[in-house]
Design an enzyme around this catalytic site. Structure first.
Site, PDB file in Angstrom:
ATOM      1  N   SER A   1       0.827  -1.200   0.000  1.00 48.64           N
ATOM      2  CA  SER A   1       0.000   0.000   0.000  1.00 48.64           C
ATOM      3  C   SER A   1       0.872   1.265   0.000  1.00 48.64           C
ATOM      4  O   SER A   1       1.782   1.392  -0.807  1.00 48.64           O
ATOM      5  CB  SER A   1      -0.964  -0.058   1.195  1.00 48.64           C
TER       6      SER A   1
ATOM      7  N   ASP B   1      -8.317  -5.717  -5.949  1.00 47.34           N
ATOM      8  CA  ASP B   1      -8.087  -4.441  -5.274  1.00 47.34           C
ATOM      9  C   ASP B   1      -8.693  -3.298  -6.082  1.00 47.34           C
ATOM     10  O   ASP B   1      -8.726  -3.329  -7.312  1.00 47.34           O
ATOM     11  CB  ASP B   1      -6.583  -4.219  -5.104  1.00 47.34           C
TER      12      ASP B   1
ATOM     13  N   HIS C   1      -6.404  -6.204  -1.745  1.00 51.85           N
ATOM     14  CA  HIS C   1      -5.302  -5.295  -1.410  1.00 51.85           C
ATOM     15  C   HIS C   1      -4.216  -5.981  -0.598  1.00 51.85           C
ATOM     16  O   HIS C   1      -3.035  -5.666  -0.744  1.00 51.85           O
ATOM     17  CB  HIS C   1      -5.887  -4.116  -0.630  1.00 51.85           C
TER      18      HIS C   1
END
Length: 466
Positions: free
Chosen positions: A173, A384, A443
């Site tokens: 991330s 994601d 994610h």
């Protein structure tokens, strides 16, 4: 019971460098503690006056730890995102560390393929702390300077790094922005003779390298998977165009505000699609919800989502929560955490301190790493949204790297895991750039697809067979 864990009541902790902490003031730059057999080390490094980073090292069990002169056993340093999320807590206990949140052994731990270091980065995250708010970082490059100071200490404190273990920075991330700036900073320090270690690679998992490209990807992706209709899709595209224009004008704070508005609009028009996995609605994880009460009153909805998503995913019939163990049994085990420090999965103070730089792209730093010959791996979960695969593909196409044309011309190779004949991922590699498309993952790739993630990290680090 996993050999890396000993009950706190029985653990004999060796303090290698003992000094007073937060309540009494730190008088030296490094404090290190660990298990007597060297299987774990942890500590604080005062990277600047009043700024203290916490790290935790795990040595792979001897049964896995195979090293040869031509292929030394690797070390992975994990960088969490947020910005403001705790790698020592989230990445460690909810994703790739030796134990899960119930302190049971994790079969898919990356310790099978590398030694692991988790860092609460930047200062103010998790167990790391700033003695006052003025010591918080306000940019990725300030965070990189602190993390480089940490690496200099770890190069002396961790025996494996002293002995030449190749280091891989693996990020998730927003941590990808930390990783590429730290990677560039580390290479520069190595070339200047200021840092004595081998930076072997940087891996960027669902990483927020180009906020513009991700913002532009949301509407097309969600239209294609039927989470937005045409009317909402057109409006979302218009909002994303504003984000792009503000980034181009260097109006990064305004771009962040517009991006937050775009996410809120998508939430309202998609019936609450989960931006970490478009197959889900927000709050509809397959397992029970355990929210972080410490963040319940935050004004930023995205930080709430980040801090609770993996806790929901990890929650089983077991009794533990991540907040509970980090402020209880883990804090007791480590012994050096200041008594008046409360661990939080997400730091709103850190997030807000960085808000003016959140939307700055870091594509140039990826190019610089490639130019140095550092191996760069991009891996992305198919499901994601917030850091979508099509967004990652778009920013990779903007690289100035001279191997890009050859890279994009190559076919992808399918990947499988264990005895399964079902395709788990695809990979494309050319020279020192690698891209993994991880299927059926959102994610948080290691949590969603642990088997293929473990296989991938083995390939990235070129771990000797055990």
């Amino acid at each position: 019971m996993d050999r890396h864990w000993r009950p706190v009541t029985l653990l004999s902790v060796v303090i290698l460098c003992c000094l007073s902490l937060l309540s009494a003031g730190l008088a030296a730059s490094v404090v290190t503690a660990g298990a007597p057999d060297g299987s774990e080390l942890w500590g604080y490094v005062e990277v600047r006056p009043k700024a203290h980073l916490f790290w935790w090292y795990y040595k792979s069990p001897s049964a896995q730890r195979v090293s040869t002169p031509s292929s030394p056993w690797p070390t992975v340093l994990w960088l969490q995102g947020g910005p403001g999320a705790s790698g020592v807590g989230i990445g460690n206990f909810l994703e790739v560390g030796p134990l899960d949140v119930d302190l049971n052994p994790r079969n898919s731990t990356w310790l099978h393929k590398a030694d692991l270091i988790f860092v609460d980065n930047p200062v103010g995250v998790g167990y790391s702390y700033a003695e006052d708010a003025s010591a918080l970082v306000t940019s990725d490059w300030e965070a990189a300077a602190d993390a480089t100071a940490l690496l200099k200490a770890l190069a002396e404190e961790v025996p494996a790094l002293r002995d030449g273990s190749p280091l891989f920075l693996v990020a998730e991330s927003y941590g990808g922005k930390y990783a590429v700036t730290l990677g560039v900073s580390a290479v520069r320090a190595i070339h200047a003779g200021e840092l004595n270690l081998t930076l072997a690679g940087v891996a960027l998992g669902d990483s927020f390298i180009s906020p513009e490209d991700f913002a532009l990807s949301y509407a097309p992706l969600l239209l294609d998977v039927s989470r937005l209709d045409d009317n909402a899709g057109d409006a979302a595209k218009g909002k994303a165009a504003s984000v792009k224009e503000q980034i181009a004008a260097g109006q990064f704070a305004a771009a962040w505000s517009s991006w937050a508005d775009l996410l809120g609009f998508i939430d309202s028009k998609s019936a609450g699609v989960d931006t970490y996995n478009f197959l889900l609605d927000t709050g509809m994880d397959p397992v029970s919800t355990t929210s972080s009460s410490s963040m319940a009153a935050t004004t930023n909805a995205q930080t709430v989502k980040y801090s609770t998503y993996l806790s929901r995913k990890e929650a089983t019939s077991g009794p533990n929560t991540i907040d509970g163990i980090m402020n209880g049994v883990i804090k007791e085990k480590l012994k050096i955490i200041p008594n008046n420090l409360t661990w939080h999965g997400m730091s709103e103070l850190v997030y807000n301190a960085l808000v003016n730089g959140i939307m700055k792209p870091r594509i140039d730093e990826v190019d610089e790493l490639l130019s140095y010959g550092v191996n760069v791996t991009v891996y992305n979960g198919q499901l994601d949204v917030i850091c979508s695969t099509i967004g990652a593909e778009a920013w990779v196409q903007k690289l100035k790297w001279d191997g890009l044309k050859n890279f994009t011309s190559l076919p992808r190779q399918p990947l499988y895991c264990g005895s399964s004949k079902v395709t788990q991922a695809f990979v494309r590699s050319y020279k020192n750039l690698h891209f993994y498309w991880i299927l059926r993952a959102g994610h948080f790739v290691p949590a969603d697809q642990p088997c293929i993630a473990l296989s991938m990290i083995s390939s990235i680090t070129q771990s000797p067979a055990s």
